[in-house]
Each structure stands twice: as structure tokens, then as C-alpha cells.
Enzyme design. Structure first.
Site, PDB file in Angstrom:
ATOM      1  N   HIS A 246       1.024  -1.148  -0.062  1.00  0.00           N
ATOM      2  CA  HIS A 246       0.013  -0.048   0.207  1.00  0.00           C
ATOM      3  C   HIS A 246       0.927   1.168  -0.048  1.00  0.00           C
ATOM      4  O   HIS A 246       1.938   1.199   0.707  1.00  0.00           O
ATOM      5  CB  HIS A 246      -0.998   0.091   1.094  1.00  0.00           C
ATOM      6  CG  HIS A 246      -1.995   0.978   1.102  1.00  0.00           C
ATOM      7  ND1 HIS A 246      -1.820   2.244   1.697  1.00  0.00           N
ATOM      8  CD2 HIS A 246      -3.280   0.929   0.653  1.00  0.00           C
ATOM      9  CE1 HIS A 246      -3.061   2.986   1.114  1.00  0.00           C
ATOM     10  NE2 HIS A 246      -3.779   2.144   0.587  1.00  0.00           N
ATOM     11  N   GLU A 305      -7.653  -4.628  -0.785  1.00  0.00           N
ATOM     12  CA  GLU A 305      -8.373  -5.074  -2.016  1.00  0.00           C
ATOM     13  C   GLU A 305      -8.186  -6.705  -1.950  1.00  0.00           C
ATOM     14  O   GLU A 305      -9.098  -7.378  -2.838  1.00  0.00           O
ATOM     15  CB  GLU A 305      -7.340  -4.711  -3.115  1.00  0.00           C
ATOM     16  CG  GLU A 305      -7.322  -3.205  -3.343  1.00  0.00           C
ATOM     17  CD  GLU A 305      -8.788  -2.544  -3.433  1.00  0.00           C
ATOM     18  OE1 GLU A 305      -9.837  -3.216  -3.689  1.00  0.00           O
ATOM     19  OE2 GLU A 305      -8.692  -1.371  -3.825  1.00  0.00           O
TER      20      GLU A 305
HETATM   21  N1  ACO Z   1       4.366  -7.405  -5.203  1.00  0.00           N
HETATM   22  C1  ACO Z   1       5.600  -7.421  -5.431  1.00  0.00           C
HETATM   23  N2  ACO Z   1       6.451  -6.303  -5.135  1.00  0.00           N
HETATM   24  C2  ACO Z   1       5.955  -5.167  -4.750  1.00  0.00           C
HETATM   25  C3  ACO Z   1       4.488  -5.182  -4.341  1.00  0.00           C
HETATM   26  C4  ACO Z   1       3.810  -6.392  -4.553  1.00  0.00           C
HETATM   27  N3  ACO Z   1       2.447  -6.161  -4.462  1.00  0.00           N
HETATM   28  N4  ACO Z   1       4.303  -4.035  -3.819  1.00  0.00           N
HETATM   29  C5  ACO Z   1       5.333  -3.309  -3.823  1.00  0.00           C
HETATM   30  N5  ACO Z   1       6.446  -4.107  -4.456  1.00  0.00           N
HETATM   31  C6  ACO Z   1       7.749  -3.507  -4.554  1.00  0.00           C
HETATM   32  C7  ACO Z   1       7.932  -2.782  -5.892  1.00  0.00           C
HETATM   33  O1  ACO Z   1       8.109  -3.583  -7.011  1.00  0.00           O
HETATM   34  C8  ACO Z   1       9.258  -1.942  -5.402  1.00  0.00           C
HETATM   35  O2  ACO Z   1      10.604  -2.655  -6.002  1.00  0.00           O
HETATM   36  P1  ACO Z   1      11.652  -1.877  -6.662  1.00  0.00           P
HETATM   37  O3  ACO Z   1      11.865  -0.920  -5.376  1.00  0.00           O
HETATM   38  O4  ACO Z   1      12.449  -2.957  -6.787  1.00  0.00           O
HETATM   39  O5  ACO Z   1      11.005  -1.139  -7.936  1.00  0.00           O
HETATM   40  C9  ACO Z   1       9.296  -1.854  -3.920  1.00  0.00           C
HETATM   41  O6  ACO Z   1       8.262  -2.815  -3.566  1.00  0.00           O
HETATM   42  C10 ACO Z   1       8.404  -0.383  -3.666  1.00  0.00           C
HETATM   43  O7  ACO Z   1       7.313  -0.375  -4.468  1.00  0.00           O
HETATM   44  P2  ACO Z   1       6.521   1.071  -4.496  1.00  0.00           P
HETATM   45  O8  ACO Z   1       5.832   1.031  -6.000  1.00  0.00           O
HETATM   46  O9  ACO Z   1       7.490   2.197  -3.939  1.00  0.00           O
HETATM   47  O10 ACO Z   1       5.597   0.919  -3.680  1.00  0.00           O
HETATM   48  P3  ACO Z   1       4.295   1.792  -3.476  1.00  0.00           P
HETATM   49  O11 ACO Z   1       3.953   1.943  -1.976  1.00  0.00           O
HETATM   50  O12 ACO Z   1       4.643   3.095  -4.230  1.00  0.00           O
HETATM   51  O13 ACO Z   1       2.987   0.926  -4.260  1.00  0.00           O
HETATM   52  C11 ACO Z   1       1.316  -0.363  -4.444  1.00  0.00           C
HETATM   53  C12 ACO Z   1       2.028   0.595  -3.334  1.00  0.00           C
HETATM   54  C13 ACO Z   1       0.918   0.379  -5.750  1.00  0.00           C
HETATM   55  C14 ACO Z   1      -0.284  -0.703  -3.906  1.00  0.00           C
HETATM   56  C15 ACO Z   1       2.021  -1.768  -4.597  1.00  0.00           C
HETATM   57  O14 ACO Z   1       2.334  -2.013  -3.626  1.00  0.00           O
HETATM   58  C16 ACO Z   1       1.412  -2.692  -5.777  1.00  0.00           C
HETATM   59  O15 ACO Z   1       1.438  -2.514  -6.863  1.00  0.00           O
HETATM   60  N6  ACO Z   1       0.508  -3.554  -5.099  1.00  0.00           N
HETATM   61  C17 ACO Z   1      -0.203  -4.484  -5.937  1.00  0.00           C
HETATM   62  C18 ACO Z   1      -1.521  -4.115  -6.527  1.00  0.00           C
HETATM   63  C19 ACO Z   1      -2.454  -3.820  -5.386  1.00  0.00           C
HETATM   64  O16 ACO Z   1      -2.747  -4.706  -4.554  1.00  0.00           O
HETATM   65  N7  ACO Z   1      -3.368  -2.794  -5.300  1.00  0.00           N
HETATM   66  C20 ACO Z   1      -4.288  -2.392  -4.346  1.00  0.00           C
HETATM   67  C21 ACO Z   1      -3.839  -1.452  -3.239  1.00  0.00           C
HETATM   68  S1  ACO Z   1      -4.717  -0.916  -2.284  1.00  0.00           S
HETATM   69  C22 ACO Z   1      -5.785   0.288  -2.423  1.00  0.00           C
HETATM   70  O17 ACO Z   1      -5.226   1.083  -3.596  1.00  0.00           O
HETATM   71  C23 ACO Z   1      -6.845   0.545  -1.861  1.00  0.00           C
END
Ligand code: ACO
Length: 369
Positions: A246, A305
Site C-alpha cells: 500500500h 483489496e
Molecule cells: N508485489 C511485489 N512487489 C511489490 C509489491 C507487490 N504487491 N508492492 C510493492 N512491491 C515492490 C515494488 O516492486 C518496489 O520494488 P523496486 O523498489 O525494486 O521497484 C518496492 O516494493 C516498492 O514499491 P513502490 O511502488 O514504491 O510501493 P508503493 O508503496 O508505491 O506501491 C502499491 C503501492 C501500488 C499498492 C503496490 O504495493 C502494488 O502495486 N501492489 C499490488 C497492487 C494492489 O494490490 N493494489 C491495491 C492497493 S490497495 C488500494 O489502493 C486501496
């Protein structure tokens, strides 16, 4: 300049607070854990709407007022376009909401707060060539929404699960759709205009459109034994695991806990597919272990989610309607924010930084061209 307005405070609110570091969500001055155990969705609606209608609404009579509003908006069901509903039930719901006269009185606020629960089931049924079912004012909001979808009463566990879902998503700080609602309200437009703008923002996959892919992932995993291998392969391909992580919460999302508890109740009552549940349990366990190794410095937890997908599927909502069910819970938050902005806020008018060219046109140069 803050692209995306990250960390910019653009409003003062009494409606909700998201504390991402501590993993706490406060709605209408109560922690979500208390709300989900001790209050109904209708009571949360009263507490949120009191920001604009303190004289007219209280937690004792709100159930009757929302029950009376459902038949009032049901008169617009005839305007739902079947073609549009077949294309998108959420778009059909939005089009029906546009018929609610744009004003800012308490009747409009209540009509908007109940509208998705009436229009979404009707649009789903029409898209499947089934007749819409009119509301029953003797029921709770959640029970009536379920009945208008399925044509039968929910079990006690199903009613409680939908009620918990609706109140859990009722408000969440200044997210994109709520901000859209406040921008429109700040211009002096009515509540219907604010809700329509917010719905447009909610539809996007970066905001309210995420739970469908969680089910796609569970479908692809197929059985608990496959979970570890499938998830490892997805991470090795550089994919993100849906339903984990998140932007704001750095510890577990408190909404995930509330929905997980509602799912356990459904499970205890036998109201959930056991095979789906077993795959989900294995996926959550394996994904958390793998993500710990994959990103040791980035705490990644199960998000709202993941449980939303399981809960709404168990309640029989089609995947294409998930964003609309989200709106059924969140509309009251949009209305309350719009009202708060209109009463206490200021026209929202940020600046942009011009990065285009600056040409100096010589006198009559355009004539020569
Ligand atoms: N699976 C694998 N790796 C992940 C995940 C995940 N679910 N979430 C984050 N990471 C990794 C990223 O790849 C990133 O790696 P990197 O630094 O090597 O590029 C690192 O963790 C940090 O990622 P960010 O994008 O900075 O994390 P952010 O906090 O911005 O992203 C997000 C949050 C978009 C929700 C992300 O966790 C994601 O894409 N999750 C999967 C989709 C999802 O479940 N969305 C619903 C969110 S809940 C809501 O919006 C109400």
C-alpha cells in the site's frame, strides 16, 4: 512543486484520518475496529453527514431516513439504459445518479448516499435481462442491497459482511475521488455534481478498480499446492502480487483486518466457497513469506483489496460491479466531504508550472508566414 500532490495538505477535515505509519484509520472520530464491531453502516452515515446536517440527522433515526430515501431514488431506475449496463454496470449506475437533482439539502445528501445501493443491483440485473427489484424500506441498507441484487434475503452473516464492507470503505482521508468531490464542491456546484466527479475518479485501476485482478490471480493459482510455485514464478518475472502492499500504510491496513473478520464470519456460517477460501489462505501465507525475502527492506502486507475481492465474490457480486459496490460505501464520504468543503473551505485553485516554449513573435510575423 509536488507532482501528484504527495504530502500536500489541501483541506481540514473532521471526517477521517489515515495514519499510515501506525496502521490506524479513524472515521467520524472512532477507530475502524470500534466502528466495525459496534456500529451499522447507517449509523456511520449519520455521523459522517452530521458535518453538514447536524440538526437533521442522528444515529437513532438515520435507518428510517435512508430506508425512505431508497424508494425515492428508485423512481429513476426506469432511466437505466440496458445497452449501457451491458457495457458497464458502473457507468449505468453513474448515469442514473445524474438524474438526482443537483442541490445541497439533506434530502439530496441522503438520496445520493443510498443511490448506488439501488442503481447498481438494478443495472446488474438489467445487464442480464432480469427485471430490477424495487427496494424494501423495512430492511437494513445492506440487507436491501443484497436482496435487490439476488431477489432473496441474505443470511445474518451475509448481511453483516456487506454492512461491514460498506462502513469500512465509507471514508479514507483525501484520496483521489474524495479530492475530486471537494474540488467540485469548492466551486459552489451541488452534491450530485461532486458525486459524479468522484465516481469518475474512482473508476480508474489505480484507485477503485483493483480487486478484480486479485481474483484473476487466485483463478490462475487454482489450488493451494500450486501457490508457492506460481507466486515465486510471478515475482521472478518481475510482476507485483495483487492484494499486497500500500502507498500509505507501512504496517497492516486496518481495513484488511475488518474485512478479514467479516470473511471469517461468512466462513463460519458456510457462506463462502471452501475451495476458494483454501486457495486464498495458501496464497496469503506464501505471498507474505516470499515478499519478505523479495523486499526485506519494504514491509509489504495484505491490503484491503485482497479481502474485498474475496468478500464481494462470496456475496455474489460480479467482478465488473466491484467498483460500484465500493461506491455504495464511499458515496456518503464524498457527500460529507463536499458539504464540509462548501461550508468551510475555499475555492480550490492550485497553480501549474509552465514548461512550454516562450516564443517572441515579431510584429506582423504571422502575416508573412
Ligand atoms: N508485489 C511485489 N512487489 C511489490 C509489491 C507487490 N504487491 N508492492 C510493492 N512491491 C515492490 C515494488 O516492486 C518496489 O520494488 P523496486 O523498489 O525494486 O521497484 C518496492 O516494493 C516498492 O514499491 P513502490 O511502488 O514504491 O510501493 P508503493 O508503496 O508505491 O506501491 C502499491 C503501492 C501500488 C499498492 C503496490 O504495493 C502494488 O502495486 N501492489 C499490488 C497492487 C494492489 O494490490 N493494489 C491495491 C492497493 S490497495 C488500494 O489502493 C486501496
Amino acid at each position: 512543486m509536488k507532482i501528484g500532490l504527495d504530502d500536500v495538505i489541501a483541506a481540514e477535515t473532521r471526517l477521517s484520518e489515515v495514519d499510515g505509519a501506525a496502521g490506524k484509520l479513524t472515521i467520524a472520530s472512532y477507530p475502524l475496529e470500534i466502528l466495525s464491531q459496534q456500529f451499522s453502516f447507517e449509523q456511520v452515515c449519520a455521523m459522517l453527514l452530521q458535518v453538514g446536517y447536524a440538526q437533521e440527522l442522528d444515529t437513532t433515526t438515520i435507518g428510517f431516513k435512508m430506508a425512505a430515501a431508497r424508494p425515492r431514488v428508485a423512481r429513476y431506475i426506469d432511466h437505466i439504459d440496458q445497452q449501457l449496463a451491458r457495457h458497464s454496470v458502473v457507468d449505468a449506475m453513474r448515469a442514473a445518479i445524474a438524474y438526482i437533482p443537483d442541490a445541497d439539502d439533506v434530502t439530496t445528501a441522503l438520496d445520493l448516499a443510498v443511490a448506488p445501493a439501488v442503481f447498481l443491483p438494478a443495472a446488474i440485473r438489467l445487464s442480464a435481462d432480469q427485471a430490477a427489484i424495487p427496494p424494501d424500506a423495512s430492511l437494513s441498507h445492506a440487507a436491501d442491497m443484497y436482496r435487490m441484487l439476488h431477489g432473496e434475503m441474505p443470511s445474518a452473516a451475509q448481511e453483516k459482511a456487506l454492512d461491514t464492507y460498506l462502513l469500512t470503505v465509507s471514508d479514507h482521508g483525501l484520496n483521489a475521488s474524495t479530492f475530486a468531490a471537494r474540488v467540485v464542491a469548492s466551486t459552489g456546484a451541488g452534491l450530485t455534481s461532486s458525486v459524479l466527479a468522484a465516481l469518475g475518479a474512482l473508476k480508474g485501476p489505480l484507485h477503485g478498480g483493483a480487486p478484480g485482478p486479485v481474483l484473476d490471480m487466485l483463478d490462475a493459482v487454482r489450488s493451494p499446492e500450486n501457490a508457492q510455485e506460481w507466486l515465486s514464478a510471478a515475482l521472478a518475472r518481475g510482476e507485483r502480487l495483487m492484494g499486497f502492499g500500500h502507498r500509505i500504510y507501512r504496517v497492516r491496513d486496518p481495513r484488511a483486518d475488518a474485512l478479514s473478520a467479516a470473511l471469517s464470519t461468512l466462513q463460519a456460517a458456510g457462506d463462502i466457497d471452501q475451495a476458494r477460501s483454501a486457495v486464498a489462505t495458501a496464497v496469503e501465507r506464501e505471498a507474505l513469506a516470499l515478499l519478505k525475502q523479495h523486499k526485506p527492506d519494504r514491509p509489504l502486507h495484505t491490503n484491503v483489496e485482497f479481502f474485498t475481492a474475496l468478500l464481494l465474490e462470496a456475496l455474489g457480486f460480479p467482478r465488473s460491479a466491484f467498483t460500484g459496490v465500493f461506491a455504495a460505501g464511499r458515496t456518503v464520504g464524498w457527500v460529507a466531504h463536499a458539504r464540509e468543503q462548501a461550508l468551510h473551505g475555499r475555492l480550490i485553485r492550485p497553480q501549474s508550472h509552465y514548461v512550454g516554449e516562450r516564443r517572441q513573435v515579431a510584429d506582423n510575423e504571422w502575416l508573412a508566414a
